[in-house]
Enzyme design. Structure first.
Site, short mmCIF file in Angstrom:
data_model
loop_
_atom_site.label_atom_id
_atom_site.label_comp_id
_atom_site.label_asym_id
_atom_site.label_seq_id
_atom_site.Cartn_x
_atom_site.Cartn_y
_atom_site.Cartn_z
N SER A 272 0.85 -1.19 0.00
CA SER A 272 0.00 0.00 0.00
C SER A 272 0.88 1.24 0.00
O SER A 272 1.67 1.43 -0.93
CB SER A 272 -0.96 -0.02 1.20
OG SER A 272 -1.87 1.05 1.15
N HIS A 299 -2.69 -0.97 -3.29
CA HIS A 299 -3.86 -0.13 -3.00
C HIS A 299 -3.75 1.18 -3.78
O HIS A 299 -2.89 2.02 -3.48
CB HIS A 299 -3.95 0.16 -1.51
CG HIS A 299 -4.21 -1.05 -0.68
ND1 HIS A 299 -3.95 -1.10 0.68
CD2 HIS A 299 -4.73 -2.27 -0.99
CE1 HIS A 299 -4.29 -2.28 1.16
NE2 HIS A 299 -4.76 -3.01 0.16
N ASP A 395 -4.49 -5.30 5.84
CA ASP A 395 -4.88 -6.08 4.69
C ASP A 395 -3.78 -7.08 4.32
O ASP A 395 -2.61 -6.72 4.23
CB ASP A 395 -5.15 -5.15 3.49
CG ASP A 395 -5.83 -5.86 2.34
OD1 ASP A 395 -6.48 -6.89 2.58
OD2 ASP A 395 -5.71 -5.37 1.20
#
Length: 453
Positions: A272, A299, A395
């Site tokens: 991310s 992301h 995540d």
């Protein structure tokens, strides 16, 4: 506690007002100054010494990308880029992230746009993480030539050379309590730390694709060979290598896309905040004959993932593409999940295929790392290798746990020292299913070692 000091840079007085009003809605922040172009931004950084900056891309005299390079060279501080969604803006945003920007948000179109409050919340969230995060990665200093479009690299800051940490190789038991119920990690770190492998240094995303000689990536055989140099000689060699420039891949180096649809290994990477730079380091270190597909969740909103894939493809010896639904998966190809879609590995009678869905967000994201990792669980005929790198949130933790339980060969997390944000790797490590913790510059070699066994 005094509020964090933010510098707002935009050529539009109207947008400077909008961005400033969004930021001061949170009492933790105060606007210390504003600037209307890149030159003023550089001067304001010296004058006001802000804790963070919001920086527009398109400005007169000196644009945001040029200003960012000067700021990262002279006084690196967290920079949040404000980007439009045009093709040029998305391309320049990816460059900015690789050049050292902390993160980016989509620039609001006006004060009355429907998503202005969402933009404000996202901006404040990113600023909070930025000002509280200690930068561990070396900042890549890049200087734009005034006479051409080429970029001249500046020597990066040094980075602590921590040795990779290995966890015991004993696989976890098939059935265990869920993460929240376990008091201790299932896999405990071994008492002795193995010596770090000699690997290539952090690559420098130093310039756009130009016609230049490709710096070859080490062949798999050498990657598997333990370093023979004494520690001092190896350190000196690594320091010398840091001055080398990674040039974009040239025609004829890459394997033709989609030609090897039979493979025994699959690599999945989740990341991310800070991911574009981390992906550049890992993907561009893999050799052209890497015998596995690489599935990546970064992301990122729609459109930006396409620019990310194009940027990585121009430097990597592997093919890098934004994934499309139903396409056949091939070894030696890197598939970037498109923003706004979950990506899964599917299989039919003709082989493995990419499956994209618009199912609900997972962990606040679409694409989600957990969704990708979980799609590999049933493919136990493949040797699976899962990697979690820099990013905030958790995540990927659940998916990595399930992969480990189902017999994944490798579960790797980036170590704190090189993470821009040590959130996703930390959660995965604390979950107890990460067997290998490595600084960023060692991850590619670990994958090469695992896949070429």
């Amino acid at each position: 506690m005094a509020p964090y000091r933010i510098l707002v840079v935009d050529d539009s007085p109207f947008m400077r007002k909008i961005i400033s009003d969004l930021i001061v809605q949170d009492p933790q922040f105060a606007i210390v100054g504003t600037a209307e172009n890149g030159e003023e931004a550089i001067q304001s950084v010296t004058k006001w010494k802000p804790d963070a900056i919001t920086l527009d891309l398109e400005m007169p005299l000196m644009n945001g990308l040029q200003a960012l390079q000067h700021i990262m060279k002279d006084s690196p501080i967290p920079v949040i880029m404000l980007s439009g969604i045009s093709e040029e803006n998305t391309r320049d945003t990816i460059k900015a992230l690789q050049f050292g920007a902390f993160d980016f948000i989509r620039k609001p179109s006006s004060a009355i746009s429907n998503d202005i409050h969402q933009v404000g919340e996202l901006l404040i969230e990113k600023l909070k993480i930025a000002v509280l995060t200690k930068r561990h990665q070396p900042v890549i200093h890049i200087q734009e030539s005034e006479e051409s479009n080429t970029v001249t690299p500046i020597e990066p800051l040094s980075i602590n050379k921590a040795e990779p940490r290995k966890f015991e190789d004993t696989p976890p038991k098939p059935v265990v309590p869920v993460i929240s119920e376990r008091k201790k990690p299932l896999l405990q770190p071994s008492m002795e730390m193995p010596q770090a492998r000699a690997t290539a240094p952090l690559h420098k995303p130093d310039q756009d694709p130009v016609q230049s000689k490709q710096v070859p990536v080490k062949k798999p055989k050498s990657a598997l060979t333990p370093p023979s140099n004494p520690p001092k000689e190896a350190a000196a060699k690594a320091k010398t290598m840091q001055s080398k420039v990674l040039h974009p891949a040239v025609d004829g180096v890459k394997r033709s896309p989609g030609t090897v649809t039979s493979f025994r290994h699959i690599v999945a990477i989740g990341t991310s905040t800070g991911g574009p730079r981390a992906l550049h380091e890992v993907i561009c270190s893999l050799p052209a004959n890497f015998p596995s597909p690489v599935l990546v969740v970064q992301h990122m909103p729609p459109k930006f993932t396409k620019s990310l894939a194009q940027r990585l493809d121009s430097f990597s010896q592997l093919q890098v593409v934004e994934a499309t639904n139903g396409e056949k998966v091939s070894a030696g190809v890197v598939y970037i999940a498109p923003g706004g879609h979950h990506m899964e590995l599917g299989k039919d009678t003709d082989g493995y295929r990419i499956r994209l869905t618009e199912q609900p967000l997972r962990n606040g994201h679409r694409p989600s790392v957990d969704v990708l990792f979980e799609s590999l669980i049933d493919h136990q005929e493949l040797k699976r290798h899962a990697v979690i790198m820099t990013g905030m949130g958790n995540d990927g933790t659940k998916g990595m746990m399930q992969l480990a339980q189902s017999g994944a060969v490798s579960t790797i997390a980036e170590s704190e020292e090189t993470c821009v944000v040590y959130g996703m790797p930390r959660c995965a490590i604390e979950g107890g299913y990460v067997r290998t913790v490595l600084p960023l510059q060692h991850i590619a070699t670990e994958l090469v070692n695992a896949v070429f066994k």
